[in-house]
Scaffold this motif. Structure first.
Motif, mmCIF file in Angstrom:
data_model
loop_
_atom_site.group_PDB
_atom_site.id
_atom_site.type_symbol
_atom_site.label_atom_id
_atom_site.label_comp_id
_atom_site.label_asym_id
_atom_site.label_seq_id
_atom_site.Cartn_x
_atom_site.Cartn_y
_atom_site.Cartn_z
ATOM 1 N N ASP A 11 0.816 -1.214 0.000
ATOM 2 C CA ASP A 11 0.000 0.000 0.000
ATOM 3 C C ASP A 11 0.852 1.268 0.000
ATOM 4 O O ASP A 11 0.338 2.375 -0.082
ATOM 5 N N LEU A 13 2.539 2.723 2.305
ATOM 6 C CA LEU A 13 2.473 3.552 3.508
ATOM 7 C C LEU A 13 3.516 3.114 4.521
ATOM 8 O O LEU A 13 3.828 1.932 4.640
ATOM 9 N N LEU A 17 1.833 5.510 9.182
ATOM 10 C CA LEU A 17 0.636 5.840 8.400
ATOM 11 C C LEU A 17 -0.361 4.685 8.368
ATOM 12 O O LEU A 17 -1.572 4.911 8.370
ATOM 13 N N VAL A 18 0.120 3.463 8.389
ATOM 14 C CA VAL A 18 -0.781 2.301 8.456
ATOM 15 C C VAL A 18 -1.547 2.319 9.778
ATOM 16 O O VAL A 18 -2.761 2.120 9.803
ATOM 17 N N ARG A 21 -4.091 5.186 9.551
ATOM 18 C CA ARG A 21 -5.192 4.806 8.666
ATOM 19 C C ARG A 21 -6.139 3.850 9.370
ATOM 20 O O ARG A 21 -7.366 4.004 9.317
ATOM 21 N N ASP A 22 -5.584 2.865 10.064
ATOM 22 C CA ASP A 22 -6.409 1.888 10.756
ATOM 23 C C ASP A 22 -7.210 2.524 11.888
ATOM 24 O O ASP A 22 -8.380 2.195 12.093
ATOM 25 N N SER A 25 -10.021 4.493 10.309
ATOM 26 C CA SER A 25 -11.024 3.558 9.794
ATOM 27 C C SER A 25 -11.886 2.983 10.911
ATOM 28 O O SER A 25 -13.112 2.907 10.780
#
Length: 66
Positions: A11, A13, A17-18, A21-22, A25
């Motif tokens: 991805d 990232l 950043l992962v 993002r999680d 989300s």
């Protein structure tokens, strides 16, 4: 370039950043569940606040490289 970037990550990232993002989300999913799958315009500031709190949790609980 920082150690935060992972070469070949599909991805594209960084690990940070992962995590962010999680967290975003998860909070959006929770907010949509609480609000019958619809976020009204007048609720956007509260949703943004809750997302910001989740981001803060990620940043304060993350082990930073030294």
């Amino acid at each position: 370039m920082s150690d935060a970037y992972v070469v070949g990550d599909p991805d594209g990232l960084s690990p940070l950043l992962v995590e962010l993002r999680d967290a975003v989300s998860r909070e959006l999913y929770a907010q949509l569940a609480l609000r019958a799958e619809r976020i009204e315009l007048d609720a956007v500031p509260e949703v943004a606040y809750q997302i910001t709190r989740q981001v803060e949790r990620v940043l304060t609980h993350r082990q930073w490289p030294r």
